[in-house]
Scaffold this active site. Structure first.
Site, short mmCIF file in Angstrom:
data_model
loop_
_atom_site.label_atom_id
_atom_site.label_comp_id
_atom_site.label_asym_id
_atom_site.label_seq_id
_atom_site.Cartn_x
_atom_site.Cartn_y
_atom_site.Cartn_z
N THR A 21 -28.71 0.27 19.23
CA THR A 21 -27.58 0.39 18.21
C THR A 21 -27.23 1.91 18.54
OG1 THR A 21 -28.17 -1.31 17.00
CG2 THR A 21 -26.69 0.46 15.78
N CYS B 96 -24.93 13.83 2.32
CA CYS B 96 -26.06 14.93 1.86
C CYS B 96 -25.59 15.91 2.61
CB CYS B 96 -27.40 14.20 2.13
SG CYS B 96 -27.67 14.28 4.02
N ARG C 65 -22.42 -8.87 24.30
CA ARG C 65 -22.63 -9.30 22.98
C ARG C 65 -23.51 -8.39 22.13
NH1 ARG C 65 -20.79 -14.68 22.98
NH2 ARG C 65 -22.24 -15.34 20.96
N SER D 33 -11.95 -8.70 25.63
CA SER D 33 -11.51 -8.57 26.93
C SER D 33 -10.23 -9.43 27.29
CB SER D 33 -12.61 -9.29 28.18
OG SER D 33 -13.82 -8.47 28.14
N GLU E 61 -2.50 4.45 15.54
CA GLU E 61 -2.90 5.19 16.98
C GLU E 61 -2.05 5.14 18.15
OE1 GLU E 61 -6.94 4.76 18.15
OE2 GLU E 61 -7.89 5.48 16.11
N ASN F 244 -22.58 -0.42 12.31
CA ASN F 244 -21.66 1.04 12.25
C ASN F 244 -21.63 1.49 10.79
OD1 ASN F 244 -20.31 3.51 12.43
ND2 ASN F 244 -18.61 2.48 13.51
N HIS G 78 -25.62 11.65 9.38
CA HIS G 78 -26.92 11.75 9.05
C HIS G 78 -27.47 10.26 8.48
CE1 HIS G 78 -30.49 13.59 7.05
NE2 HIS G 78 -30.59 13.97 8.29
N CYS H 230 -15.21 1.94 16.09
CA CYS H 230 -15.29 0.73 16.59
C CYS H 230 -13.98 -0.23 16.57
CB CYS H 230 -16.20 -0.02 15.66
SG CYS H 230 -17.81 0.45 15.68
N HIS H 231 -13.03 0.32 15.83
CA HIS H 231 -11.83 -0.34 15.90
C HIS H 231 -11.21 -0.51 17.20
CE1 HIS H 231 -10.70 3.93 14.74
NE2 HIS H 231 -9.50 3.53 15.32
N HIS I 34 -23.53 9.89 5.69
CA HIS I 34 -24.30 8.77 5.64
C HIS I 34 -23.51 7.56 5.90
CE1 HIS I 34 -28.34 9.92 4.35
NE2 HIS I 34 -27.79 11.14 4.21
N CYS J 181 -32.72 11.69 0.96
CA CYS J 181 -31.33 12.64 0.72
C CYS J 181 -30.94 12.42 -0.47
CB CYS J 181 -30.53 12.33 1.79
SG CYS J 181 -31.03 12.63 3.60
#
Length: 175
Positions: free
Chosen positions: A91, A22, A124, A147, A170, A133, A81, A141-142, A27, A3
């Site tokens: 993943t 791109c 895990r 747990s 948030e 990521n 992309h 992911c944040h 990306h 790209c």
């Protein structure tokens, strides 16, 4: 996949955010938290450079996020992309599940994400997938915590303060 990439930089409350894209989509998003007291603001590009449409969407989405995270629910998400999300790997499954299923202001555990992704005992492995990521913030992911309720690591442990800031941001704006 080859790209032609362009990179823009956006000032944010977290520091400078570098967006690589791109024609097909975003990306990577990289956060450089070493900018003192940045505010949401300018995009750094060559004056004569025309931004790819998905890059424009990403800048718009990020600016809205830093003003009011819940406002991003009504915005189109920029296409992503990156090769890691193009296949059917674990993943890719975890990251797509996280993007699709965990909303602004929601905090979930690694075990919960594993269950949503169809492998309840793979908490895990969820952590391992999230470390890959390429587009933090777009894929949230944040919002995944331990747990025990503790925040846990973010961006390889280098962004733990960023994770706490994002969760607080948030929480405050969703009240």
């Amino acid at each position: 996949m080859h790209c032609d990439l362009q990179t823009v930089s956006l000032k944010s409350p977290l520091g400078i955010i570098h967006i690589s894209s791109c024609q097909e989509g975003i990306h990577t998003i990289q956060i450089s938290p070493d900018c003192s007291e940045c505010v949401c603001g300018c995009v750094s590009v060559d004056e004569h450079q025309e931004l790819f449409p998905e890059c424009v969407k990403c800048v718009t989405w990020l600016r809205a996020y830093f003003i009011d995270p819940s406002s991003t629910c009504t915005l189109p998400s920029p296409a992503i992309h990156h090769p890691i999300l193009q296949g059917g790997s674990w993943t890719a499954c975890v990251l797509r599940t996280l993007q699709r299923s965990v909303c602004v202001g929601e905090v979930v555990s690694y075990t919960h994400v594993a269950t949503l992704a169809g492998r309840p005992r793979a908490a895990r492995a969820v952590g391992g997938a999230m470390r890959k990521n390429p587009v933090p913030l777009l894929i949230p992911c944040h919002r995944v915590c331990l747990s025990s309720g503790r925040a846990g690591h973010y961006m390889g442990g280098h962004g733990d303060q960023l994770k706490v800031w994002l969760l607080d941001h948030e929480r405050k704006t969703s009240q």
